[in-house]
Motif scaffolding. Structure first.
Motif, PDB file in Angstrom:
ATOM      1  N   LYS A  22       0.833  -1.204   0.000  1.00 28.73           N
ATOM      2  CA  LYS A  22       0.000   0.000   0.000  1.00 28.73           C
ATOM      3  C   LYS A  22       0.873   1.261   0.000  1.00 28.73           C
ATOM      4  O   LYS A  22       0.614   2.202  -0.742  1.00 28.73           O
ATOM      5  CB  LYS A  22      -0.923  -0.025   1.215  1.00 28.73           C
ATOM      6  N   ASP A  23       1.919   1.257   0.812  1.00 25.41           N
ATOM      7  CA  ASP A  23       2.823   2.402   0.876  1.00 25.41           C
ATOM      8  C   ASP A  23       3.579   2.581  -0.435  1.00 25.41           C
ATOM      9  O   ASP A  23       3.713   3.697  -0.945  1.00 25.41           O
ATOM     10  CB  ASP A  23       3.803   2.259   2.041  1.00 25.41           C
ATOM     11  N   GLU A  24       4.079   1.475  -0.983  1.00 23.09           N
ATOM     12  CA  GLU A  24       4.804   1.569  -2.252  1.00 23.09           C
ATOM     13  C   GLU A  24       3.886   2.065  -3.369  1.00 23.09           C
ATOM     14  O   GLU A  24       4.292   2.894  -4.193  1.00 23.09           O
ATOM     15  CB  GLU A  24       5.421   0.229  -2.638  1.00 23.09           C
ATOM     16  N   LEU A  25       2.661   1.589  -3.385  1.00 22.30           N
ATOM     17  CA  LEU A  25       1.698   2.071  -4.385  1.00 22.30           C
ATOM     18  C   LEU A  25       1.437   3.562  -4.222  1.00 22.30           C
ATOM     19  O   LEU A  25       1.317   4.289  -5.209  1.00 22.30           O
ATOM     20  CB  LEU A  25       0.386   1.285  -4.292  1.00 22.30           C
ATOM     21  N   ASP A 101       8.677   4.408   8.133  1.00 21.52           N
ATOM     22  CA  ASP A 101       8.413   5.795   7.760  1.00 21.52           C
ATOM     23  C   ASP A 101       9.279   6.333   6.630  1.00 21.52           C
ATOM     24  O   ASP A 101       9.193   7.527   6.312  1.00 21.52           O
ATOM     25  CB  ASP A 101       8.583   6.702   8.981  1.00 21.52           C
ATOM     26  N   TYR A 102      10.137   5.501   6.038  1.00 20.46           N
ATOM     27  CA  TYR A 102      11.024   5.988   4.983  1.00 20.46           C
ATOM     28  C   TYR A 102      11.097   5.020   3.811  1.00 20.46           C
ATOM     29  O   TYR A 102      11.147   3.802   3.999  1.00 20.46           O
ATOM     30  CB  TYR A 102      12.452   6.200   5.508  1.00 20.46           C
ATOM     31  N   ASP A 130       2.663  13.002   8.990  1.00 19.60           N
ATOM     32  CA  ASP A 130       1.235  13.164   9.274  1.00 19.60           C
ATOM     33  C   ASP A 130       0.373  12.242   8.431  1.00 19.60           C
ATOM     34  O   ASP A 130      -0.666  12.637   7.907  1.00 19.60           O
ATOM     35  CB  ASP A 130       0.803  14.625   9.087  1.00 19.60           C
ATOM     36  N   GLY A 131       0.850  11.002   8.247  1.00 16.29           N
ATOM     37  CA  GLY A 131       0.084   9.997   7.527  1.00 16.29           C
ATOM     38  C   GLY A 131       0.195  10.039   6.008  1.00 16.29           C
ATOM     39  O   GLY A 131      -0.423   9.221   5.326  1.00 16.29           O
TER      40      GLY A 131
END
Length: 141
Positions: A22-25, A101-102, A130-131
């Motif tokens: 989800k983060d990579e997308l 977070d990175y 902040d999300g």
């Protein structure tokens, strides 16, 4: 009963993979949105991918620039016309999670322009603030 701990472990590993995906997308979408904004001639929309903070760091051929506003002004100065902006293409080489977070991103950029094509490589450090994922450091050459 011994399979319950394995099931729980598998469940949490699957959840972590989904979060990473989800983060990579989300990061890939930011880069895609930047390309669309650039190709529409909208530098302000392109800049939405960057951290709107004085600590944003951009490293380019002229050296280090700190701050969102200074980075925006440099883009406007160096790409102030449709001819200078041209058509942007990003080619991702690597998208790597460093921590929760990175993310670290490496890629190639290319501008097809009537005044002469230009291109190079970039590496980006994304941070979740902040999300939301934002670029906190950009080194483009």
């Amino acid at each position: 009963m011994r399979s319950l701990p394995l099931f729980i472990l598998a469940f949490f590993l699957l959840q972590q993979t989904r979060a990473q995906d989800k983060d990579e997308l989300a990061i890939r979408k930011i880069l895609s949105d930047q390309t669309v904004a650039w190709n529409a001639g909208n530098i302000e929309a392109f800049m939405k991918g960057y951290w709107k903070h004085d600590s944003l760091m951009f490293i380019g051929k002229s050296g280090v620039t700190y701050g969102y506003q200074n980075t925006l002004m440099n883009y406007k100065k160096n790409y102030g016309s449709a001819e200078a902006m041209g058509t942007l293409v990003f080619d991702l080489v690597k998208v790597q999670r460093l921590s929760r977070d990175y993310y670290y991103v490496v890629g190639k950029w290319h501008l097809k322009r009537t005044i002469g094509d230009v291109g190079g490589h970039y590496d980006l450090l994304f941070r979740k603030v902040d999300g939301s994922w934002v670029i906190v450091a950009d080194h483009s050459s």
